[in-house]
Design an enzyme around this catalytic site. Structure first.
Site, PDB file in Angstrom:
ATOM      1  N   GLU A 265      52.696  45.319  38.168  1.00 16.32           N
ATOM      2  CA  GLU A 265      53.071  46.702  37.849  1.00 16.32           C
ATOM      3  C   GLU A 265      53.044  47.435  39.174  1.00 16.32           C
ATOM      4  O   GLU A 265      52.005  47.489  39.831  1.00 16.32           O
ATOM      5  CB  GLU A 265      52.061  47.274  36.852  1.00 16.32           C
ATOM      6  CG  GLU A 265      52.543  48.555  36.203  1.00 16.32           C
ATOM      7  CD  GLU A 265      51.706  49.727  36.605  1.00 16.32           C
ATOM      8  OE1 GLU A 265      50.604  49.879  36.086  1.00 16.32           O
ATOM      9  OE2 GLU A 265      52.157  50.500  37.473  1.00 16.32           O
ATOM     10  N   CYS A 302      50.341  55.973  38.178  1.00 16.57           N
ATOM     11  CA  CYS A 302      51.619  55.279  37.991  1.00 16.57           C
ATOM     12  C   CYS A 302      52.565  56.100  37.127  1.00 16.57           C
ATOM     13  O   CYS A 302      53.771  55.967  37.241  1.00 16.57           O
ATOM     14  CB  CYS A 302      51.389  53.900  37.406  1.00 16.57           C
ATOM     15  SG  CYS A 302      49.996  53.830  36.300  1.00 16.57           S
TER      16      CYS A 302
HETATM   17  P1  NAP Z   1      48.197  46.951  47.472  1.00 17.57           P
HETATM   18  O1  NAP Z   1      48.138  47.147  48.913  1.00 17.57           O
HETATM   19  O2  NAP Z   1      49.434  46.345  46.921  1.00 17.57           O
HETATM   20  O3  NAP Z   1      46.937  46.015  47.086  1.00 17.57           O
HETATM   21  C1  NAP Z   1      46.609  45.701  45.740  1.00 17.57           C
HETATM   22  C2  NAP Z   1      45.749  44.447  45.738  1.00 17.57           C
HETATM   23  O4  NAP Z   1      46.538  43.310  46.059  1.00 17.57           O
HETATM   24  C3  NAP Z   1      44.626  44.451  46.752  1.00 17.57           C
HETATM   25  O5  NAP Z   1      43.532  43.767  46.194  1.00 17.57           O
HETATM   26  C4  NAP Z   1      45.207  43.677  47.905  1.00 17.57           C
HETATM   27  O6  NAP Z   1      44.216  43.027  48.658  1.00 17.57           O
HETATM   28  C5  NAP Z   1      46.064  42.652  47.210  1.00 17.57           C
HETATM   29  N1  NAP Z   1      47.237  42.252  47.994  1.00 17.57           N
HETATM   30  C6  NAP Z   1      48.259  43.085  48.356  1.00 17.57           C
HETATM   31  N2  NAP Z   1      49.203  42.380  49.016  1.00 17.57           N
HETATM   32  C7  NAP Z   1      48.768  41.104  49.062  1.00 17.57           C
HETATM   33  C8  NAP Z   1      49.310  39.911  49.632  1.00 17.57           C
HETATM   34  N3  NAP Z   1      50.490  39.888  50.265  1.00 17.57           N
HETATM   35  N4  NAP Z   1      48.600  38.775  49.506  1.00 17.57           N
HETATM   36  C9  NAP Z   1      47.403  38.777  48.871  1.00 17.57           C
HETATM   37  N5  NAP Z   1      46.837  39.866  48.328  1.00 17.57           N
HETATM   38  C10 NAP Z   1      47.513  41.022  48.419  1.00 17.57           C
HETATM   39  O7  NAP Z   1      47.949  48.278  46.653  1.00 17.57           O
HETATM   40  P2  NAP Z   1      46.898  49.466  46.873  1.00 17.57           P
HETATM   41  O8  NAP Z   1      45.919  49.109  47.926  1.00 17.57           O
HETATM   42  O9  NAP Z   1      46.355  49.757  45.553  1.00 17.57           O
HETATM   43  O10 NAP Z   1      47.772  50.705  47.310  1.00 17.57           O
HETATM   44  C11 NAP Z   1      48.781  50.643  48.284  1.00 17.57           C
HETATM   45  C12 NAP Z   1      50.059  51.305  47.772  1.00 17.57           C
HETATM   46  O11 NAP Z   1      50.413  50.731  46.518  1.00 17.57           O
HETATM   47  C13 NAP Z   1      49.948  52.780  47.464  1.00 17.57           C
HETATM   48  O12 NAP Z   1      50.144  53.569  48.597  1.00 17.57           O
HETATM   49  C14 NAP Z   1      51.026  52.977  46.433  1.00 17.57           C
HETATM   50  O13 NAP Z   1      52.252  53.190  47.052  1.00 17.57           O
HETATM   51  C15 NAP Z   1      51.081  51.682  45.699  1.00 17.57           C
HETATM   52  N6  NAP Z   1      50.396  51.760  44.383  1.00 17.57           N
HETATM   53  C16 NAP Z   1      51.165  52.073  43.314  1.00 17.57           C
HETATM   54  C17 NAP Z   1      50.571  52.140  42.075  1.00 17.57           C
HETATM   55  C18 NAP Z   1      51.387  52.464  40.867  1.00 17.57           C
HETATM   56  O14 NAP Z   1      50.848  52.405  39.777  1.00 17.57           O
HETATM   57  N7  NAP Z   1      52.636  52.811  40.981  1.00 17.57           N
HETATM   58  C19 NAP Z   1      49.208  51.908  41.901  1.00 17.57           C
HETATM   59  C20 NAP Z   1      48.440  51.590  43.030  1.00 17.57           C
HETATM   60  C21 NAP Z   1      49.071  51.520  44.265  1.00 17.57           C
HETATM   61  P3  NAP Z   1      43.676  43.700  50.033  1.00 17.57           P
HETATM   62  O15 NAP Z   1      43.291  45.102  49.699  1.00 17.57           O
HETATM   63  O16 NAP Z   1      42.532  42.837  50.386  1.00 17.57           O
HETATM   64  O17 NAP Z   1      44.843  43.612  50.945  1.00 17.57           O
END
Ligand code: NAP
Length: 525
Positions: A265, A302
């Site tokens: 998601e 979200c």
């Molecule tokens: P994220 O960077 O995608 O990380 C989410 C989880 O996935 C973390 O545990 C992260 O681990 C892991 N992860 C991410 N990329 C990975 C990869 N390539 N390989 C392995 N593990 C991976 O999301 P976030 O930290 O929650 O937020 C970052 C951005 O996501 C926000 O700025 C926003 O734009 C978006 N977001 C959107 C929603 C929505 O509902 N629309 C919700 C939350 C976030 P690590 O932290 O250890 O890297």
């Protein structure tokens, strides 16, 4: 509750093998004790083996036993709700009252899934009895039920640190389905994650289940998440977060020798379409209601309504004017993580560079990770020229689109990618236009809302929190609501079985008393 910072592999607490971290208070930029352990591939291996060992016994728990286990988790969450909300607030900057609501919602979700389990309908039993005399060919007895996928990896969300994190909806629905869970904790709230994990670990023990039913891992980079997705004993993955992260994990899972489902998601701008009669009748109320909603939880939801589209005409000026005060009166507020804050600042710049005009801004950031509320406005024609304007800005920003006419409104609606939700503000005179817009929205979104601003996701049977890409990677499923369990199930058909070998749900006299589809008719026979 005393926090140790250890990883949990089944019933064992495991110290760091790959460094550690401390939680960051995003409001003060200060670190919070204790240090939290990082693990790596070795811990993934241990947790996956244990989850695999747990699978057969857990998948074969009786409906009553599994439901009681889920209720134990709910009771455990209730017992620590206040303490959990306090710690989570320190780690996220979110208000304690909001987090108490999240803890209550989590407990409710576990109880609701307990009910789903008890009813047994999730097995989706279908029975086509034998027809030995059928011509031209006899039919064998066919009985179908859904069973659990196997051990699954769940990535905790950053923005709902309880209700969609360790003890969140993904975990509740996976455990309800019969899947052991390995939780990849989000580093934005490690203390909150440990507290929730302790509740689940204790419930596993009290319910006398195999310890491998639940593990909690944490890592200092992508390695641990990659190792989870790669592991041959992991049979499914759920993820909430960025499109980049979600799609990296999705692609990785498809490149395995045995590809597995990954339910991500990711991103949604939840557009709101204001139709002309509603605009003329109550433009100001719509502008105000939209703005109030988009600022909730510092825009880090979200379902934040991020784009408001209205045809320039009677009511437009009132709508625009009504949006400004809430924005200008909102002080800058702490965002969840430094990463989310810097992405927000970058994306706000991107909107401006793409030609959107900043028409209102809130208080200037004082703290390091604060986000300033911003309202942009753009012409419909520009929106059509630059599709980047329809991309998510995760944080307290919104875009008002001044649309020329109905045809332009429909053209912009067709340009949107997949969405979790879309809203129409309409009055009776708008119904013909709404009927034209509806098929366009149906193709692009998982939920269509009429005349509401505040529409938090219900956890119910008819609710959908999903939609076409890029909202999710699989539009056929929801990550919230009772049917979220379906992500963790697969059908098995038992053909020509003697009754004593059949699973309980499929036996001839229906000992579980569940609803079954027999020869195409639902009954409890
Ligand atoms: P994220 O960077 O995608 O990380 C989410 C989880 O996935 C973390 O545990 C992260 O681990 C892991 N992860 C991410 N990329 C990975 C990869 N390539 N390989 C392995 N593990 C991976 O999301 P976030 O930290 O929650 O937020 C970052 C951005 O996501 C926000 O700025 C926003 O734009 C978006 N977001 C959107 C929603 C929505 O509902 N629309 C919700 C939350 C976030 P690590 O932290 O250890 O890297």
């Amino acid at each position: 509750m005393t926090l140790t910072g250890n990883l949990f592999i089944g019933a064992q607490e495991v110290p760091a093998s790959a460094g550690s971290m401390k939680a960051l208070n995003p409001a003060t930029n200060a670190e919070i004790e204790p240090p939290f352990a990082f693990g790596g591939r070795a811990e993934v291996e241990r947790a996956a083996r244990l989850a695999d060992e747990a699978f057969d016994s857990y998948n074969h728990t009786s409906l009553a036993q599994r439901a009681a286990f889920l209720e134990r988790i709910a009771d455990g969450l209730d017992a620590i709700a206040s303490e959990l909300a306090q710690r989570t607030s320190l780690e996220t900057g979110l208000p304690v009252a909001q987090l108490e609501g999240e803890a209550a919602k989590s407990a409710i979700q576990f109880r609701q899934f307990a009910t789903v389990v008890r009813k047994g309908r999730f097995r989706q039993v279908a029975i086509d009895p034998a027809q030995p005399d059928r011509q031209p060919r006899a039919r064998m007895d066919h009985r179908l039920q859904k069973i659990a996928l196997g051990p699954v990896a769940i990535f905790g969300a950053s923005n709902f640190p309880i209700s969609y994190s360790v003890a969140g909806g993904d975990t509740a629905s996976a455990l309800a389905a019969g899947c052991p869970v390995i939780l990849k904790a989000h580093n934005a709230h490690p203390g909150a994650s440990e507290m929730q994990a302790r509740v689940i670990q204790q419930a596993v023990k009290d319910a006398q289940l195999h310890e491998g039913v639940f593990s909690l891992l944490r890592g200092g980079g992508n390695e641990i998440g990659e190792a989870l997705v790669d592991h041959p004993l992991i049979k499914g993955v759920t993820f909430t977060g960025s499109e980049v992260g979600g799609m990296a994990l999705f692609r990785r899972a498809q490149q395995r020798p045995d590809p597995i489902p990954v339910f991500t998601e990711m991103t949604s701008v939840n557009p709101t379409f204001v139709l002309p009669a509603a605009l003329a009748a109550r433009g100001a109320a719509i502008g105000d209601g939209f703005t109030e909603r988009m600022l909730v939880t510092v825009g880090q939801a979200c379902l934040k309504p991020a784009i408001l589209l209205a045809i320039d005409g009677p009511g437009y000026g009132e709508l625009r004017q009504a949006m400004l005060p809430r924005i200008t009166d909102t002080p800058a507020r702490t965002m969840l993580t430094p990463g989310i804050n810097s992405a927000y600042r970058k994306n706000v710049e991107r909107q401006r560079d793409a030609g959107a005009e900043r028409i209102a801004a809130g208080g200037e950031p004082q703290g390091k990770w604060e986000g300033q509320s911003v309202l942009f406005e753009v012409d419909g024609a520009r929106m059509l020229e630059d599709p980047s304007l329809s991309e998510e800005v995760f944080g307290p920003a919104a875009l008002l689109v001044r649309v020329k006419d109905v045809e332009q409104l429909i053209a912009i609606a067709k340009q949107f990618g997949g969405q979790l939700s879309a809203t129409m503000q309409l009055d009776p005179a708008d119904h013909p236009l709404a009927a034209r817009l509806l098929p366009v929205l149906e193709r692009r979104t998982g939920r269509i809302v009429v005349n509401a601003f505040s529409h938090p996701q219900e956890v119910s049977y008819a609710s959908i929190h999903g939609g076409p890409f890029p909202a999710t990677s699989d539009s056929r499923f929801t990550s919230v609501g009772m049917t979220a369990i379906e992500r963790f199930l697969r059908p098995v058909c038992y053909q020509g079985f003697p009754d004593d070998l059949l699973p309980e749900a499929l036996k001839h006299d229906n000992p579980l008393g569940i609803w079954r589809l027999t020869d195409g008719e639902l009954s409890k026979a």
